[in-house]
Design a protein around this motif. Structure first.
Motif: not given
Length: 270
Positions: A100-123
């Protein structure tokens, strides 16, 4: 230039409604789900579909990389994938709780980690985390589901103040009751887990009370509209809520003492 959106859990309910609604309103939408065959009806609507299992690292990395390779960016991440594992805490196997935590929480957190570099690059970026009124107050039998949603609330609060400096907004959506398959899955889980244990009487009453509310739930497009409002706001609020019982539940969570809150909740389980 169109904003590029990644929506997880796009195969049903809020995720599907949001993918359709945003695509119809000028966004480039990637709908992601584990059950790819249930995304086929999105293709004629010019929604791009990708397989993604939020419990699988390679699946998430490959999905994010595909979008960046095709579009050069991900402007908006909508973390919607999730489900409700219901049952008495004593009855739920810890392996199920971890899932339950893997799907609802940790998957969410990992996707955030993956998208943040490009978001920061584009501000620029919008991270929308789908929580629940169950992230502010808890009912019996939803212990691990509520744990995941309470955690999303806290994670989002920390993240919001970390990434604001990079032009990135973090928005929490707190749905109340919404028409979707979520409720049936949760109640099936409850009966399977606690329907024949020491908790069976209360579990039966809880399931019956839950089923009596289903017809009162609005269509999921109400949440899609709320998400659009949040991502298009110049200064979005930290939280938005809508759906059956959302306003009174959040009021109770904020203002009532715990003992009185418990009485109100249990008065509905007859």
């Amino acid at each position: 230039m169109k904003k590029v959106v990644l929506i997880t859990g796009a195969s049903a309910g809020i995720g599907k409604a949001t993918a359709i609604f945003l695509a119809a309103n000028g966004y480039t939408v990637y709908g992601a789900a584990r059950r790819v065959d249930r995304l086929n009806d999105l293709i004629p609507l010019e929604i791009k579909v990708i397989p993604m299992d939020v419990t699988d690292e390679d699946s998430m990395v490959n999905g994010v990389n595909q979008i960046i390779n095709e579009e050069g960016k991900i402007d908006i991440l909508i973390n919607n994938a999730g489900y409700g594992s219901y049952g008495a805490i004593e009855d739920v196997p810890i392996a199920d709780a971890k899932q339950q935590l893997e799907v609802n929480l940790f998957g969410l957190a990992r996707l955030i980690e993956l998208v943040l570099p490009k978001m920061r690059e584009h501000h620029y970026g919008k991270i929308v985390n789908i929580s629940s009124i169950g992230g502010k107050m808890a009912t019996p039998f939803g212990g691990w589901y509520h744990a995941s949603k309470f955690a999303i609330e806290g994670l989002s609060d920390s993240l919001r103040n970390e990434v604001k400096q990079f032009g990135i907004d973090v928005i929490v959506i707190e749905p109340g009751g919404i028409k979707s398959e979520w409720g049936q899955i949760a109640m099936d889980s409850l009966i399977k887990t606690s329907g024949n244990t020491a908790y069976k009487t209360l579990a039966g009453k809880f399931s019956k009370a839950f089923e009596q509310t289903v017809d009162k739930n609005p269509e999921p497009v109400i949440i899609a509209e709320l998400i659009k409002k949040g991502i298009e706001a110049k200064k979005p609020k930290a939280r938005y809520s809508a759906g059956y019982m959302a306003a009174p539940a959040l009021f109770m969570a904020w203002f009532l003492p715990d003992r009185l809150k418990d009485k109100v909740i249990m008065s509905q389980v007859k």
